[in-house]
Design a protein around this motif. Structure first.
Motif, PDB file in Angstrom:
ATOM      1  N   LEU A 170       5.186   7.451  14.711  1.00  0.00           N
ATOM      2  CA  LEU A 170       4.622   8.654  14.101  1.00  0.00           C
ATOM      3  C   LEU A 170       3.390   8.289  13.281  1.00  0.00           C
ATOM      4  CD1 LEU A 170       7.975  10.140  12.716  1.00  0.00           C
ATOM      5  CD2 LEU A 170       6.939  10.514  14.967  1.00  0.00           C
ATOM      6  N   PRO A 171       2.331   9.136  13.334  1.00  0.00           N
ATOM      7  CA  PRO A 171       1.121   8.834  12.579  1.00  0.00           C
ATOM      8  C   PRO A 171       1.366   8.820  11.065  1.00  0.00           C
ATOM      9  CG  PRO A 171       0.973  10.989  13.667  1.00  0.00           C
ATOM     10  CD  PRO A 171       2.226  10.352  14.143  1.00  0.00           C
ATOM     11  N   ILE A 172       0.811   7.816  10.420  1.00  0.00           N
ATOM     12  CA  ILE A 172       0.957   7.650   8.972  1.00  0.00           C
ATOM     13  C   ILE A 172      -0.340   7.023   8.465  1.00  0.00           C
ATOM     14  CG2 ILE A 172       2.007   5.336   9.095  1.00  0.00           C
ATOM     15  CD1 ILE A 172       4.020   6.341   6.957  1.00  0.00           C
ATOM     16  N   THR A 173      -0.768   7.411   7.260  1.00  0.00           N
ATOM     17  CA  THR A 173      -2.071   6.984   6.761  1.00  0.00           C
ATOM     18  C   THR A 173      -1.910   6.208   5.466  1.00  0.00           C
ATOM     19  OG1 THR A 173      -2.959   9.011   7.685  1.00  0.00           O
ATOM     20  CG2 THR A 173      -4.378   7.844   6.171  1.00  0.00           C
ATOM     21  N   VAL A 174      -2.651   5.109   5.343  1.00  0.00           N
ATOM     22  CA  VAL A 174      -2.676   4.362   4.085  1.00  0.00           C
ATOM     23  C   VAL A 174      -3.297   5.263   3.017  1.00  0.00           C
ATOM     24  CG1 VAL A 174      -3.591   2.328   2.903  1.00  0.00           C
ATOM     25  CG2 VAL A 174      -2.820   2.155   5.291  1.00  0.00           C
TER      26      VAL A 174
ATOM     27  N   VAL B 111       0.852  -1.204   0.000  1.00  0.00           N
ATOM     28  CA  VAL B 111       0.000   0.000   0.000  1.00  0.00           C
ATOM     29  C   VAL B 111       0.883   1.248   0.000  1.00  0.00           C
ATOM     30  CG1 VAL B 111      -1.927  -1.106   1.229  1.00  0.00           C
ATOM     31  CG2 VAL B 111      -0.116   0.054   2.536  1.00  0.00           C
ATOM     32  N   GLY B 112       0.276   2.358  -0.392  1.00  0.00           N
ATOM     33  CA  GLY B 112       0.934   3.653  -0.264  1.00  0.00           C
ATOM     34  C   GLY B 112       0.740   4.187   1.143  1.00  0.00           C
ATOM     35  N   LEU B 113       1.663   5.016   1.597  1.00  0.00           N
ATOM     36  CA  LEU B 113       1.604   5.559   2.959  1.00  0.00           C
ATOM     37  C   LEU B 113       2.004   7.026   2.938  1.00  0.00           C
ATOM     38  CD1 LEU B 113       3.560   2.537   4.424  1.00  0.00           C
ATOM     39  CD2 LEU B 113       1.196   3.077   5.068  1.00  0.00           C
ATOM     40  N   LYS B 114       1.214   7.855   3.609  1.00  0.00           N
ATOM     41  CA  LYS B 114       1.558   9.283   3.717  1.00  0.00           C
ATOM     42  C   LYS B 114       1.683   9.646   5.186  1.00  0.00           C
ATOM     43  CE  LYS B 114       0.714  12.603   0.416  1.00  0.00           C
ATOM     44  NZ  LYS B 114      -0.038  13.443  -0.517  1.00  0.00           N
TER      45      LYS B 114
ATOM     46  N   ALA C 141      -7.133  -0.592   3.620  1.00  0.00           N
ATOM     47  CA  ALA C 141      -8.053   0.415   3.071  1.00  0.00           C
ATOM     48  C   ALA C 141      -7.434   1.817   3.147  1.00  0.00           C
ATOM     49  CB  ALA C 141      -9.368   0.392   3.839  1.00  0.00           C
ATOM     50  N   PRO C 142      -7.525   2.577   2.035  1.00  0.00           N
ATOM     51  CA  PRO C 142      -7.037   3.966   2.097  1.00  0.00           C
ATOM     52  C   PRO C 142      -7.704   4.714   3.243  1.00  0.00           C
ATOM     53  CG  PRO C 142      -7.515   3.354  -0.170  1.00  0.00           C
ATOM     54  CD  PRO C 142      -8.015   2.218   0.697  1.00  0.00           C
ATOM     55  N   GLY C 143      -6.924   5.500   3.959  1.00  0.00           N
ATOM     56  CA  GLY C 143      -7.444   6.225   5.103  1.00  0.00           C
ATOM     57  C   GLY C 143      -7.178   5.529   6.422  1.00  0.00           C
ATOM     58  N   THR C 144      -6.752   4.260   6.369  1.00  0.00           N
ATOM     59  CA  THR C 144      -6.448   3.543   7.613  1.00  0.00           C
ATOM     60  C   THR C 144      -5.311   4.255   8.355  1.00  0.00           C
ATOM     61  OG1 THR C 144      -7.080   1.454   6.586  1.00  0.00           O
ATOM     62  CG2 THR C 144      -5.760   1.320   8.599  1.00  0.00           C
ATOM     63  N   GLN C 145      -5.533   4.539   9.612  1.00  0.00           N
ATOM     64  CA  GLN C 145      -4.534   5.229  10.437  1.00  0.00           C
ATOM     65  C   GLN C 145      -3.558   4.207  11.029  1.00  0.00           C
ATOM     66  OE1 GLN C 145      -4.372   8.884  11.985  1.00  0.00           O
ATOM     67  NE2 GLN C 145      -2.405   7.825  11.858  1.00  0.00           N
ATOM     68  N   LEU C 146      -2.283   4.400  10.741  1.00  0.00           N
ATOM     69  CA  LEU C 146      -1.255   3.526  11.313  1.00  0.00           C
ATOM     70  C   LEU C 146      -0.183   4.387  11.955  1.00  0.00           C
ATOM     71  CD1 LEU C 146      -0.865   0.994   8.337  1.00  0.00           C
ATOM     72  CD2 LEU C 146      -2.110   0.609  10.470  1.00  0.00           C
ATOM     73  N   TYR C 147       0.805   3.734  12.575  1.00  0.00           N
ATOM     74  CA  TYR C 147       1.930   4.433  13.197  1.00  0.00           C
ATOM     75  C   TYR C 147       3.226   3.764  12.757  1.00  0.00           C
ATOM     76  CZ  TYR C 147      -1.774   6.477  15.972  1.00  0.00           C
ATOM     77  OH  TYR C 147      -2.901   7.146  16.345  1.00  0.00           O
ATOM     78  N   ALA C 148       4.195   4.580  12.337  1.00  0.00           N
ATOM     79  CA  ALA C 148       5.457   4.049  11.835  1.00  0.00           C
ATOM     80  C   ALA C 148       6.575   4.314  12.837  1.00  0.00           C
ATOM     81  CB  ALA C 148       5.807   4.703  10.497  1.00  0.00           C
ATOM     82  N   GLY C 149       7.355   3.306  13.119  1.00  0.00           N
ATOM     83  CA  GLY C 149       8.463   3.446  14.070  1.00  0.00           C
ATOM     84  C   GLY C 149       9.644   4.170  13.435  1.00  0.00           C
ATOM     85  N   VAL C 150       9.951   5.353  13.962  1.00  0.00           N
ATOM     86  CA  VAL C 150      11.079   6.142  13.461  1.00  0.00           C
ATOM     87  C   VAL C 150      11.915   6.589  14.658  1.00  0.00           C
ATOM     88  CG1 VAL C 150      11.789   8.228  12.218  1.00  0.00           C
ATOM     89  CG2 VAL C 150       9.755   6.975  11.474  1.00  0.00           C
ATOM     90  N   ARG C 151      13.137   6.087  14.751  1.00  0.00           N
ATOM     91  CA  ARG C 151      14.052   6.468  15.832  1.00  0.00           C
ATOM     92  C   ARG C 151      13.395   6.371  17.215  1.00  0.00           C
ATOM     93  NH1 ARG C 151      15.436   9.843  11.514  1.00  0.00           N
ATOM     94  NH2 ARG C 151      14.002  11.494  12.124  1.00  0.00           N
TER      95      ARG C 151
END
Lengths: 120, 379
Positions: free
Chosen positions: B363-367, B296-299, B349-359
Motif C-alpha cells: 500500500l502507498p505510504i509517504t515519508v 522517519v514518520g510515515l503517513k 526525505a519527507p515526501g518520499t513515496q514508499l509501499y508498505a506490505g500489509v496482508r
C-alpha cells in the motif's frame, strides 16, 4: 435461522444465504473500529478462511468465514463508516452475504442460547 | 499457562478496577489498557481536555553521591548517558538514553536534578536491568534506590494545568521540564511538567499509600478522564515519540533513531566533556557522518493502518525493500493511519513515496515529518 460461532460471528440464514456479521460482544471487545476490509463479491472461502479484517486504534483482527461458501454481497456502508459496526453490530453493521455450499452444515453452529452461555 | 498470579499490581490497582478498567499484562504488571470510554474517546479527550494515566509500573530511581556533592552524581550519570547532566540546573529535567558499548540503546529515561540528588524515571520493562546496570557501573560512587514505594501518574492535556492548580496553585509558574516538590492533598509529591503524549501536562510521583486519594481528587474534576495504555500508545505515536522495545532498542543507535537532539554539544566531538559514555566511538562518528538508516514518520495514503513489522519497499511489488515499520496504527487526531519506521539513508526525505506490505499487498505510504500533531508544550 439465527446462528453463532465460537469466533463471535452471527449468521442469519434465509434460503441458503447467510448474512454474516460480528456479535455485540465482539464489537465491544474490539472497541471503536477505524478500518474494515471486506472480501470481493464472487470470492469463495472454506470454513475458517480469513474473509475480512477489522482494525481498531490498537490492533487488527481477522473475521473468519463461518462456513464454506461464496460471497454474493458485501456491506460497503461499513467500509465507508466502520463505526456502524460498533453502533449496530447485529443490524446495519453486517459484513457480507454468503451463499452456503452446504446449507445443512449450519445446523452444527451454536444457537443463541449456547452462544450467550459461551460469552457469559 | 496462567501467569496472572505472578503479575505485579500498581498502588492504583483497586482504583483502576473501580473505574471499569480492562486490565492486561504489561511489563510484568497488570495494567489498564482502557477504561469505559474506550481507546478512541480516551485519546481525543486527552488532546481536548485532560487525561489521567497510571504509569506506576515505571521505575523511579534516586541517585545520591556518596561524597555528598551532587556534581559527583552528575559525573557518574554522564558515564552512562550521552547527555549533559552536569549542566542540568536544579529543578530541571532532561530526556536521556542508556547506551551500550556498541552504541545501541539500553533504555530511554528522564533525569531530574533535585538539588541534593538526581531522580531518574526508566521504562517498566527495563527497570530491573537498568537498576543492575547502574549499580554495577556507578554503585561505588552513588547510593541508588529503586522506589517501589511510590506511584507515578501523568496528567496530560490542555486542561491539565487548570486541574492541577486546584490542588496546588504554584503549578502555573512551572514551565516545560521543570521539576518541583509539592504537597498535594497532604501527600509529599514530586511534580514535573512533562509527559509522553505531545500535550502540555505533568508527571507526579506520589507515596503509594496516598496515591489513590490524590487520583480521586483529580478525577473529581469534570474535565478529567482516566486514560489507559491503549490511548497512551496512540498519543505518543501521533506525537512522534519512540516506544522502547518497538522503535528503539539495543540494535538501534541514538543517531539512527533521530534522537541527536538529546545529545548536547558538550558531550559531542569538540565539546568540553566529549565522549565518555558507552558506545561513544560509534555515536560520535554517526553524529559527524550520519547513519546508514534513520527513523522517519510515515503517513499511509489509504485508511488501512500500517502496523509494526510491515516491510517498506520503493516499489509496489515490494521487491526493493528499504526498511521496516516499527510502530503504526490509527491516529485519532491525525484522522488516519500514522506510523514510524527505519529506512535507508536514500529514502529518508519527507515526501518520499514508499509501499508498505500489509496482508500480502503493498500500500502507498509517504515519508512525513513528525510529530503528526502539533505539540503544545509550555516552553
Amino acid at each position: 435461522m439465527l446462528k453463532f460461532t465460537e469466533e463471535h460471528e452471527w449468521l442469519k440464514i434465509e434460503g441458503g444465504v447467510a448474512t454474516v456479521g460480528i456479535t455485540v460482544h465482539a464489537a465491544e471487545q474490539l472497541g471503536d473500529l477505524v478500518f474494515v476490509e471486506l472480501p470481493e463479491v464472487g470470492a469463495t472461502f472454506e470454513k475458517g478462511g480469513d474473509a475480512a479484517t477489522v482494525e481498531s486504534v490498537k490492533a487488527a483482527s481477522d473475521v473468519y468465514c463461518p462456513l464454506d461458501g461464496e460471497i454474493v454481497e458485501i456491506n460497503e456502508a461499513i467500509t465507508a463508516d466502520p463505526s456502524l459496526v460498533n453502533s449496530d453490530p447485529q443490524g446495519a453493521g453486517w459484513f457480507f452475504k454468503l451463499k452456503l455450499a452446504n446449507p445443512a452444515d449450519a445446523e452444527a453452529l451454536l444457537d443463541e442460547a449456547a452462544y450467550k452461555e459461551l460469552v457469559g | 499457562m496462567d501467569g496472572s498470579s505472578e503479575l505485579k499490581k500498581t498502588p492504583l490497582h483497586a482504583l483502576n478496577l473501580s473505574l471499569g478498567a480492562r486490565m492486561v499484562p504489561f511489563a510484568g504488571y497488570e495494567m489498564p489498557v482502557q477504561y469505559a470510554a474506550g481507546v478512541m474517546k480516551e485519546h481525543l479527550h486527552t488532546r481536548a481536555s485532560a487525561g489521567l494515566f497510571d504509569v506506576s509500573h515505571m521505575g523511579q530511581v534516586t541517585v545520591r553521591a556518596r561524597s555528598g556533592d551532587n556534581a559527583d552524581a552528575a559525573r557518574a550519570l554522564e558515564t552512562l548517558v550521552p547527555v549533559d547532566v552536569l549542566g542540568l540546573g536544579e529543578g530541571r529535567q532532561r530526556y536521556a538514553l542508556f547506551t551500550n558499548d556498541a552504541g545501541g540503546i539500553l533504555d530511554d529515561l528522564m533525569i531530574a536534578n533535585r538539588g541534593d540528588h538526581f531522580y531518574v524515571v526508566v521504562n517498566a520493562a527495563c527497570k530491573e536491568a537498568d537498576f543492575a546496570h547502574m549499580l554495577a557501573k556507578i554503585g561505588d560512587t552513588c547510593e541508588l534506590t529503586l522506589h517501589d514505594d511510590r506511584a507515578l501518574i501523568a496528567l496530560q492535556g490542555p486542561h491539565a494545568e487548570a486541574v492541577l492548580a486546584e490542588l496546588w496553585a504554584d503549578v502555573s509558574s512551572m514551565r516545560f521540564m521543570d521539576v518541583r516538590a509539592c504537597d498535594l492533598h497532604d501527600a509529599d509529591c514530586i511534580v514535573s511538567r512533562s509527559g509522553y503524549t505531545g500535550e502540555d501536562g505533568f508527571e507526579i510521583s506520589i507515596p503509594a499509600s496516598l496515591a489513590e486519594a490524590v487520583c480521586r481528587r483529580l478525577l473529581d474534576h469534570p474535565d478529567v478522564l482516566p486514560i489507559g495504555l491503549g490511548a497512551r500508545d496512540s498519543l505518543r505515536l501521533e506525537a512522534g515519540l519512540c516506544l522502547y522495545g518497538n522503535d528503539i532498542d539495543t540494535t538501534t543507535t541514538p543517531v539512527e533513531a533521530g534522537l541527536e537532539w538529546a545529545i548536547q554539544k558538550v558531550r559531542r566531538t569538540g565539546g568540553e566533556r566529549a565522549g565518555g559514555f558507552p558506545g561513544a566511538a560509534v555515536i560520535l562518528r554517526e553524529l559527524e557522518n550520519g547513519a546508514s538508516r534513520r527513523r522517519v514518520g510515515l503517513k499511509a495514503e489509504g485508511r488501512a493502518p500500517v502496523r509494526g513489522g510491515a516491510v517498506l519497499a520503493t516499489d509496489a511489488e515490494g521487491e526493493d525493500v528499504v526498511g521496516t515499520v516499527t510502530s503504526g496504527g490509527f491516529g485519532p487526531n491525525a484522522d488516519g493511519p500514522v506510523a514510524m519506521g527505519y529506512v535507508t539513508k536514500a529514502a529518508t526525505a519527507p515526501g518520499t513515496q514508499l509501499y508498505a506490505g500489509v496482508r500480502g499487498k503493498f500500500l502507498p505510504i509517504t515519508v512525513a515529518a513528525m510529530p503528526f500533531v502539533k505539540n503544545t508544550f509550555k516552553r
